[in-house]
Design an enzyme around this catalytic site. Structure first.
Site, mmCIF file in Angstrom:
data_model
loop_
_atom_site.group_PDB
_atom_site.id
_atom_site.type_symbol
_atom_site.label_atom_id
_atom_site.label_comp_id
_atom_site.label_asym_id
_atom_site.label_seq_id
_atom_site.Cartn_x
_atom_site.Cartn_y
_atom_site.Cartn_z
ATOM 1 N N GLU A 2 0.757 -1.226 0.166
ATOM 2 C CA GLU A 2 0.181 -0.192 0.162
ATOM 3 C C GLU A 2 0.772 1.302 -0.054
ATOM 4 O O GLU A 2 0.535 2.352 -0.670
ATOM 5 C CB GLU A 2 -1.016 0.060 1.014
ATOM 6 N N TYR A 20 -1.237 -7.946 -11.381
ATOM 7 C CA TYR A 20 -0.378 -8.041 -10.348
ATOM 8 C C TYR A 20 1.043 -8.816 -10.409
ATOM 9 O O TYR A 20 2.097 -8.085 -10.719
ATOM 10 C CB TYR A 20 -0.812 -8.608 -8.752
HETATM 11 ZN ZN LIG Z 1 -2.367 -2.352 -4.919
#
Ligand SMILES: [Zn+2]
Length: 643
Positions: A332, A417
């Protein structure tokens, strides 16, 4: 939805929807940078600033109030402003009188009502809010909208006191990515529009409100809270939470907000956050957001973490007591560069946010916790991608996924991702780590506070890396990474020597040559995950009991290990684990942890019965997006019928 008076983007969305209904219809090529998931006429108006004045009613479960949009008018002839809404009640729309030609200084601050209407709702995109405006040669206009949310607002979760850790006060939080902000603010809900914001939040005097903005951590609890976000951010990063929250500092520019029962453990778990920021700055340039605080949500929070700027929203399931799951914080935080600073222009370009962030996460984890840990986590990521790829259609295995006619939430597979990260690892291997990290740093500087498409990134990559250092990577190789399904043969795959011992132990234990208590004493949680995730399809009850007795998996405090264990419990119908499974599914709402369990349960009649019974109990405690996802698993017929 209708076309005609709406803008080109909307017309394309409408055509795409028609295309969906005619199965197998030909597709026009995607227009890069065009957001197919917003009605906003961004070529005519662009929001530059928002002022929110909102009341959060925890009892009635509504947010109501006013948003003022400051807009840059790009087209003097435009006579309509089109905004995104979903499930919102619009009470009034007005325009600042001084913005209209011919208005005098006397009429300053007088708001003039404007005609508006909501278009017929699209089930995914919601309703376009169409506001009629006179043509105007002034370049700035302000529009004010009085509105109220509905109980169906998809980005909001309202928790009863019983559903919180403190159990005394109600709680509200938002989770808006990708297109949920339009369920609680009418606005241009597209990541290619960036705006600053100010907000006043009114609520009960005994709870605290926090936002993705400058939060006064020493704020008095008085029911009125002020926020300022001075940097321009995309709409999905506007975030709000209200609850019985407390604050604890963990470093000069870091701290933790949480409910009282969680605050101490959270502050301990996330004590390394300042070191992570320092590592990120050293690699990728200054941290540009002032503070970096963490908000620990109740366990129903649907994702691991959400990179709301200045205040990441984090699931409590990463608090394991030993910092073993804090890569979520590195992730994050890394979004402060990739995602929040340089943002995907559309949801098709999500890999520019997430693949880059996974790469940065790994670089930060290496700097703070060492190569060994980062490589174990990289291997675990690759293993999950390998397990997921065969379940995805070839067209969804590419980096820039065609999401037309679909809920953009469909983009959140492991592909943007993990495959995105592997693409960057490939480039780093070819050009050298130092050269590649320097390239990334200049990329973040070059596109800072902009939203860009895959094609813009590719052009920048070609110019600043491929063509500057010719002969290392070809343009064709880049295009293959971006557009071909699966994992390219030239991928540089991570390996971890720490997993070798684990593989040997598993093999020995399965063959009966190694006793359960003879291994694993010095293993870290990543090794246990690798151990459990690579078990054969079938194990006997005796084997599971042996492991459970030796290592106490059924009562593990590590939510990730527990999930891997519960997968074995379900797959092998290991009865002693089912009480824990029920407890797990009814207390945790993080999708990545519970969706695989429901999916596995639905494979057998007795599992189905169990899943349906437990889900009926758990559903009211889930965030709307979790409920929607689990509905599709547990009641697939009903979900289809509702479409
Ligand atoms: Zn992320």
């Amino acid at each position: 939805m209708r076309t005609g008076r709406l803008n080109a983007a909307l017309a394309v969305v409408a055509l795409a929807c028609v295309g969906l209904r005619a199965a197998g219809a030909d597709r026009s090529p995607i227009e890069p940078g065009l957001d197919y998931h917003s009605f906003a006429n961004v070529d005519q108006f662009r929001t530059t600033h928002l002022e929110l004045d909102l009341r959060v009613d925890l009892q009635d479960k509504t947010i109501s109030g006013v948003v003022e949009l400051e807009l840059k008018r790009l087209d003097p002839r435009a006579t309509q402003l089109i905004l995104d809404t979903k499930d919102l009640m619009i009470d009034d729309v007005s325009q600042k009188a001084t913005d209209v030609i011919g208005a005098t200084a006397k009429s300053e601050a007088i708001w003039v009502s404007r005609p508006f209407h909501l278009e017929k709702p699209d089930p995914i995109l919601g309703s376009a809010l169409v506001i009629d405006l006179p043509p105007n040669r002034k370049s700035v206009e302000s529009i004010r909208i009085d509105y109220e949310t509905q109980p169906t607002a998809g980005a909001l979760q309202w928790l009863t006191p019983k559903q919180t850790a403190g159990r005394h006060k109600a709680f509200l939080y938002t989770q808006s990515e990708p297109i949920g902000t339009r369920t609680w603010i009418p606005l241009q809900d597209t990541p290619q529009v960036r705006a600053t914001y100010k907000a006043i939040i009114h609520t009960d005097s005994d709870v605290l409100a926090v936002m993705s903005a400058q939060n006064g951590s020493k704020v008095k609890r008085n029911g009125e809270y002020l926020f300022v976000m001075p940097q321009a951010i995309p709409s999905y990063l506007i975030a709000l939470a209200v609850g019985d929250l407390y604050f604890k500092e963990t470093g000069p520019r870091t701290g933790v907000y949480a409910e009282k029962p969680a605050i101490k453990a959270a502050a301990r778990e996330f004590a390394d956050t300042e070191s992570m920021i320092a590592a990120g700055e050293k690699l990728f340039g200054p941290y540009r957001w002032g503070r970096y605080d963490i908000l620990v949500l109740p366990p129903s929070f649907p994702v691991g973490g959400m990179e709301n700027p200045r205040l990441s929203f984090i699931t409590p399931t990463v608090i394991a007591g030993d910092k073993s799951l804090v890569s979520v914080i590195a992730h994050e935080l890394a979004h402060s560069w990739s995602g929040n600073l340089v943002t995907n222009a559309t949801w098709r370009d999500l890999w520019l946010n997430e693949g880059f962030t996974d790469y940065l996460e790994s670089r930060i984890m290496t700097a703070v916790y060492g190569e060994q840990r980062a490589s174990m986590e990289a291997v675990l990521g690759l293993e999950s991608l390998r397990a997921e790829l065969p379940k995805l259609k070839p067209q969804d295995q590419v980096l820039a996924i065609d999401l037309r006619d679909r809920d953009p939430a469909a983009v959140f597979s492991g592909v943007p991702y993990q495959k995105g990260r592997l693409f960057l690892e490939f480039l780093a291997a070819k050009f050298g780590r130092e050269r590649f990290d320097a390239f990334l740093r200049s990329y973040f500087d070059h596109f800072a506070f902009q939203s860009i498409s895959t094609e813009q990134f590719t052009a920048y990559l070609n110019e600043n890396l491929l063509d500057r250092f010719p002969g290392l990577v070809s343009h064709e190789q880049v295009l293959a990474w971006e557009n071909d399904p699966g994992l390219p043969a030239n991928a540089v795959l991570p390996v971890s020597s720490a997993f070798q011992a684990v593989d040997e132990a598993r093999t020995g234990w399965l063959a009966g040559t190694l006793k359960s208590k003879k291994f694993g004493l010095d293993w870290v949680p990543q090794q246990w995950l690798h151990f459990l995730d690579n078990m054969p399809a079938v194990l006997g009850a005796k084997q599971l009991a042996d492991l459970d007795q030796a290592y106490g998996f059924t009562s593990s405090q590590n939510a990730q290990i527990e999930r891997s264990w519960l997968e074995l419990v379900i797959r092998n119908n290991y009865q002693p684990g089912f009480a824990r499974l029920e407890n797990y599914l009814t207390t945790i709402g993080r999708r990545i942890l519970i969706e695989p369990l429901y999916t596995d349960l639905m494979k057998t009649p007795s599992g189905t019965e169990f899943a349906k019974r437990v889900y009926a109990k758990a559903r009211p405690g889930y965030h709307p997006s979790t409920a929607e996802a689990v509905d599709a698993i547990v009641n697939p017929g009903a979900a289809e019928a509702a479409e």
